[in-house]
Design an enzyme around this catalytic site. Structure first.
Site, PDB file in Angstrom:
ATOM      1  N   ASP A 235       6.631 -42.356   9.510  1.00 55.58           N
ATOM      2  CA  ASP A 235       7.124 -43.585   8.851  1.00 55.58           C
ATOM      3  C   ASP A 235       7.053 -43.462   7.312  1.00 55.58           C
ATOM      4  O   ASP A 235       6.238 -42.713   6.693  1.00 55.58           O
ATOM      5  CB  ASP A 235       6.012 -44.754   9.566  1.00 55.58           C
ATOM      6  N   GLU A 286       2.897 -24.038  14.737  1.00 53.81           N
ATOM      7  CA  GLU A 286       1.913 -23.551  15.511  1.00 53.81           C
ATOM      8  C   GLU A 286       2.260 -23.926  16.881  1.00 53.81           C
ATOM      9  O   GLU A 286       1.508 -23.323  17.833  1.00 53.81           O
ATOM     10  CB  GLU A 286       0.448 -23.899  15.174  1.00 53.81           C
TER      11      GLU A 286
END
Ligand code: GLC
Length: 570
Positions: A235, A286
């Site tokens: 956002d 990751e």
């Protein structure tokens, strides 16, 4: 690379043999292998949870309602859902005012239900993206409550932007920044300091120069990734960092909202924010197959491209397409610019026609061109809008969008052809914009009205009781039940278009322009699928090949105005 004027495309146009000979085609995108991550060509469906499906009959949509409708979503053929904020929140700004980033708003369900959703969605072939709201918290967040208790200059206050005011007694706001929702961006607390909120005063902005804030959000990212979400829609990605000396802004609010592209704006699109994004990206890297998409309201593709450099966001929304008026030149140039900007940094465009912040595109495309959208929303006027025309264009725009390279973000209800509800009674308006603008702007409730699932019932099947915003009568005929299995319905058009797209247009295929005139836009994808849109007022000849799909009825081998058609050679 700035906003370009219409480019002459005669060089790309083929010498005609038949009406749509492909001789002399020129690619504008390099051919890239199909082995690309899922999100590069995904169709993502936006769930405004509060208005999607109500499982417990309290009038508000929730996670159990969403779980009960997963089969509908997989029947649509979408790859993923993006769920608007579902966190604990006083819901002053529809959940974009988060009080606890690690738990679910009881109105929407429980954390266990969120986990169940993630698992069940996966079983239904759907990935779940969630909304990350890093620019501000709610004023009910523990951090903000602690900041109010603490004294000026304390570590608690340094998580936000607390400043002394101007004027002899500090009685004036620290600078002239305006809230995007209207009024000043500063509110004073009893001890005399002011805090910054570029939206509602219930949404204090976090201080991203503070390492503690950065660490906290890395932890929040990991928390949800470990629970199995496939990524985040971020956002207000363009406003995270504020200039540290808080100078006055030159732009007024109007400019800020409509054209925030200045390169050195104190709170909009600041270069420092990219460092934060790079840190997030290293966390996402990751994990397997996850994605981050930025809500970046920046103008100028050169600025937007910075957000999708290889070590930043995977994708960004590009609102130019959504804002383009219904004309071939404007739409074509946004497509070209978006393609060249994103591919220049190895990313790929996203295409959006509607979301929970804008007037639904059926209404936008149906509005008379001389009518101001905000005025129409405020004052109404049936003579200003032609919804039949709007729907015809919306269906054509959908086929255009699904045929483009990149990924598509759908807003719930657009597959039903829902229009903006422009006549909500003032008493039910919930968007803080309404009050903050002193009732001069209606706000965004009209695109957030709960979905109609069935032809009858207290809320057209949204839930067992009413719905938190009233639905218009004519939505009975637009309900899922009314459209399911009906050959020419908008729902079936979306289903077929997504199915064909999934079968034929996966991967980063070329887009080759075949025809570009003020009246007609046509292009072909590597696969051979041709998309033609007639923007003119008279019918045009069908491209050669078999018709795969059209957004409206074809007449005697002609494509009527405001209609799109997909063909492929035999
Ligand atoms: C984003 C959201 C919008 C919200 C605002 C403040 O623009 O999409 O709904 O009001 O941020 O969080």
């Amino acid at each position: 690379m700035g906003r370009r004027g219409p480019r002459r495309l005669s060089a790309l146009r083929p010498r005609r043999r038949g009406p749509w000979s492909t001789e002399g085609l020129k690619a504008i995108l390099p051919v890239v292998s199909d082995q690309r991550p899922w999100w590069r060509h995904a169709v993502v469906y936006q769930i405004y949870l509060r208005s999607f499906a109500d499982g417990d009959g309290d009038g508000t949509g929730d996670i159990s309602g969403l779980i009960s409708r997963l089969s509908y979503l997989s029947s649509l053929g979408v790859d993923a859902i993006w769920v608007n904020p579902w966190y604990v929140s006083p819901l002053i700004d529809g959940g974009y005012d988060v009080a606890d980033y690690r738990d679910i708003n009881p109105l929407f369900g429980t954390l266990d239900q969120a986990k169940e959703l993630i698992v069940k969605a996966r079983q239904a072939g759907l990935r779940v993206l969630i909304d990350l709201v890093p620019n501000h918290t709610s004023w009910e967040h523990e951090w903000f409550k602690a900041a109010l208790q603490a004294s000026p200059g304390s570590p608690e206050r340094r998580r936000y932007h607390f400043l002394s005011g101007r004027g002899e007694h500090g009685q004036l706001p620290p600078n002239n920044w305006k809230s995007a929702f209207g009024g000043s961006a500063w509110t004073r607390v009893p001890d005399g300091e002011w805090y910054l909120h570029i939206f509602d005063k219930s949404q204090p902005d976090l201080n991203w120069s503070n390492q503690e804030v950065r660490d906290e959000f890395v932890d929040i990212l990991r928390y949800w990734l470990d629970l199995g979400v496939s990524g985040f829609r971020v956002d207000v990605a363009h406003a995270l960092v504020k200039q540290s000396d808080y100078p006055d802004a030159v732009e007024d609010r109007e400019t800020l909202l409509s054209n925030p592209y200045s390169e050195d704006h104190p709170l909009w699109d600041r270069p420092e924010l990219h460092e934060v994004v790079r840190e997030w990206r290293s966390v996402l890297d990751e994990y397997h197959d996850v994605v981050m998409v930025a809500e970046a309201w920046v103008s100028g593709w050169n600025r937007l491209a910075l957000y999708v450099r290889p070590d930043e966001y995977h994708q960004t929304f590009d609102f130019h397409f959504l804002r383009a008026p219904w004309d071939s030149d404007s739409i074509r140039s946004t497509i070209e610019d978006s393609l060249s900007a994103t591919t220049s940094v190895g990313s790929i465009p996203t295409w959006v026609l509607s979301n929970h912040d804008v007037v639904r595109h059926v209404s936008r495309y149906g509005l008379r061109p001389d009518v101001d959208e905000r005025d129409w929303l405020l004052h109404g006027g049936d003579d200003q809008i032609d919804l039949e025309l709007g729907l015809r264009r919306a269906r054509a725009a959908a086929l255009l969008m699904f045929a483009l390279p990149g990924s598509v973000y759908l807003y719930q209800g657009e597959e039903l052809g829902l229009h903006e509800v422009d006549d909500l009674p003032e008493a039910v308006l919930d968007d803080p914009v309404w009050d903050r603008s002193a009732h001069t702007e209606k706000g965004r409730d009209g695109c957030r009205v709960p979905l109609p699932w069935s032809r009858s019932g207290p809320s057209f099947g949204f839930g067992e009781d009413g719905s938190w915003l009233p639905q218009p009568e004519d939505w009975a005929e637009l309900s899922v039940e009314s459209q399911e299995g009906v050959e020419d319905s908008t729902l079936e058009l979306y289903r077929r278009a997504i199915r064909i797209r999934n079968e034929r247009l996966r991967g980063d295929q070329d887009l080759v322009w075949i025809e570009n005139s003020p009246k007609v836009m046509a292009f072909r994808r590597t696969d051979g699928l041709m998309c033609l849109v007639n923007f003119g007022s008279s019918p045009v000849a069908l491209p050669e090949g078999d018709v795969l799909l059209s957004s409206g009825p074809l007449k005697s081998g002609l494509v009527p105005s405001d209609t799109a058609v997909w063909t492929a050679k035999r």
